[in-house]
Write an enzyme that holds these catalytic residues in place. Structure first.
Site, PDB file in Angstrom:
ATOM      1  N   LYS A  78       2.039  26.925  16.208  1.00 30.23           N
ATOM      2  CA  LYS A  78       3.297  27.460  15.670  1.00 30.23           C
ATOM      3  C   LYS A  78       3.088  28.931  15.357  1.00 30.23           C
ATOM      4  O   LYS A  78       1.976  29.338  15.004  1.00 30.23           O
ATOM      5  CB  LYS A  78       3.693  26.730  14.383  1.00 30.23           C
ATOM      6  CG  LYS A  78       5.155  26.880  14.038  1.00 30.23           C
ATOM      7  CD  LYS A  78       5.958  25.852  14.792  1.00 30.23           C
ATOM      8  CE  LYS A  78       7.415  25.875  14.451  1.00 30.23           C
ATOM      9  NZ  LYS A  78       8.073  24.684  15.025  1.00 30.23           N
TER      10      LYS A  78
HETATM   11  N1  GLU Z   1      10.469  24.763  17.941  1.00 27.26           N
HETATM   12  C1  GLU Z   1      10.680  23.488  18.534  1.00 27.26           C
HETATM   13  C2  GLU Z   1      10.017  22.396  17.713  1.00 27.26           C
HETATM   14  O1  GLU Z   1       9.770  22.568  16.533  1.00 27.26           O
HETATM   15  C3  GLU Z   1      10.304  23.452  20.016  1.00 27.26           C
HETATM   16  C4  GLU Z   1       8.867  23.724  20.319  1.00 27.26           C
HETATM   17  C5  GLU Z   1       8.572  23.850  21.807  1.00 27.26           C
HETATM   18  O2  GLU Z   1       9.430  23.592  22.622  1.00 27.26           O
HETATM   19  O3  GLU Z   1       7.430  24.221  22.105  1.00 27.26           O
HETATM   20  O4  GLU Z   1       9.779  21.320  18.179  1.00 27.26           O
END
Ligand code: GLU
Length: 420
Positions: free
Chosen positions: A110
């Site tokens: 993240k």
């Molecule tokens: N931000 C989204 C999540 O929390 C998508 C993450 C992604 O597609 O890598 O799942």
């Protein structure tokens, strides 16, 4: 074992608490337990950006890579004033578990930057994004770590990241990010994917609880990409959306809100407030309304020890990451609320991110109906795996999702061994 006392406010403590509960039930050995509890890498950067008025500002940014055991790290990047390293660490681990729950070959990561996008110009956001990308450049890539959108980031931000990475690589590398514009190697259906995944799991929950005799009533907190898409698709599916909210507040009509008209309204007015034939309520009130299903799709720690006893919904389907605290979980479970946990309910986004990454690497793009049907298949299978696990091991659905995920990750870690 460390004891945390701040699981109500600190997302990392909450994640570790949940990890501990699941790890104990799985009898995870001490080595694996230590290995999976902490991230692999935490990157902090100070990002200099020239503002439009000529001043230089320094923004703090993070990228945390929790695990690459099952494949490249994967996860979004959020831009918000209250981003913290602990929050990003928690969300990185949750991405590892989320990818394992839906069984896609990714680990978890993240990113975040402490900034306030509504107060920034497009030029400032572009320079911030490009400089941040340059500062984490050696740590990301199609085989290592693949960012995606999250709170306050979108297809345009992904296009800037892709371009910056590509300029340094001296070739166009579309698979370095997902959630890109379709014209730049994005996938059909990616924008709707998280909301669609919520609909699919919600539908399974309604069937499971034998609540199909009348259209379910739904309250949705958050009207960003996730909340608004879930609302649109549920409305189209015949659900009665009785309340929605955005950062400014909420609107309520027990007879149901016409989401098609609301979307036209928010397109013009930039808020749900003032939509005709609705009563104005607060964001907190949205959570406590009488309804069949509650879909928190805003941010973390919204349902906590204080308001959990007032929740009247029969089903809690978590569109946001970490909207419910561990203490609230206990209260909701005692009250018989059926939980579709975040790492399952909102996994549609990363599932279609995986499809996008595959399409980019293959250089061959799928039709939207193929993306959607594969997404449906993944979400339905995962829902039943989690609920089946919960029934088999007599645990709540969140613990089941964590157990299923940790077991899958632990299995590959054991096979790979600890390189020394
Ligand atoms: N931000 C989204 C999540 O929390 C998508 C993450 C992604 O597609 O890598 O799942």
């Amino acid at each position: 074992m460390e004891q945390f006392t701040d699981t109500e406010t600190n997302l990392f403590s909450a994640m570790v608490y949940r990890f501990d509960v699941a790890a104990q039930k799985l009898n995870l050995g001490e080595g694996l337990y230590k290995f999976l509890r902490y991230p692999t890498r935490e990157i902090s950067v100070y990002v200099p950006v020239l503002l439009d008025d000529g001043r230089l500002e320094i923004f703090k940014g993070f990228r945390v890579q929790h695990s690459f055991a099952r494949g490249p790290c994967k996860g979004g990047i959020r831009y918000a004033p209250d981003v913290t390293l602990d929050e990003i660490k928690a969300l990185a681990a949750e991405m590892t578990w989320k990818c394992a729950v839906v069984n896609i070959p990714f680990g978890g990561a993240k990113g975040g930057i402490i900034c306030d996008p509504p107060k920034m110009t497009p030029g400032e956001l572009e320079r911030l994004t490009r400089r941040y990308t340059a500062q984490i450049l050696e740590f990301i890539g199609p085989e290592t770590d693949v960012p995606a959108p999250d709170i306050n980031t979108n297809e345009q931000v992904m296009a800037w990241i892709m371009d910056t990475y590509s300029m340094h690589a001296r070739r166009t590398v579309t698979a370095v990010v997902t959630g890109k514009p379709v014209e730049l190697g994005g996938s059909a259906g990616r924008r709707e994917a998280t909301g669609r995944g919520i609909l699919v799991t919600a539908r399974e929950a309604i069937k499971k609880l034998d609540m199909t005799s009348k259209p379910p009533t739904v309250a949705i907190q958050g009207f960003g990409n996730v909340g608004s898409t879930a609302a649109r698709l549920m409305h189209a599916d015949g659900y009665k959306i009785v309340a929605v909210s955005d950062i400014h507040g909420g609107i309520y009509n027990p007879a149901g809100i016409n989401i098609t008209e609301l979307l036209a309204f928010t397109g013009k007015n930039k808020t749900v407030l003032g939509f005709p034939n609705t009563e104005r309520i607060s964001n907190a009130e949205v959570l406590e309304l009488p309804c069949d299903m509650l879909v928190p799709s805003a941010t973390e720690n919204q349902i906590h020890a204080k308001n959990a006893p007032n929740i009247k919904a029969r089903i809690l389907c978590e569109g946001a990451n970490g909207p419910t605290t561990p203490q609230a979980d206990v209260i909701l479970q005692e009250n018989g609320v059926f939980l579709v946990p975040d790492i399952l309910a909102n996994a549609g986004g990363v599932t279609v991110s995986y499809f996008e990454w595959v399409q980019d690497r293959y250089g061959y793009f799928w039709r939207e109906e193929d993306v959607t049907s594969r997404l449906h298949e993944t979400m339905i299978r995962s829902f039943h795996e989690v609920v089946g696990f919960a029934e088999k091991f007599k645990v709540d659905n969140r613990t089941a999702a964590y157990m299923l995920a940790i077991d899958r990750v632990a299995h590959v870690v054991k096979m790979r061994g600890y390189y020394a």
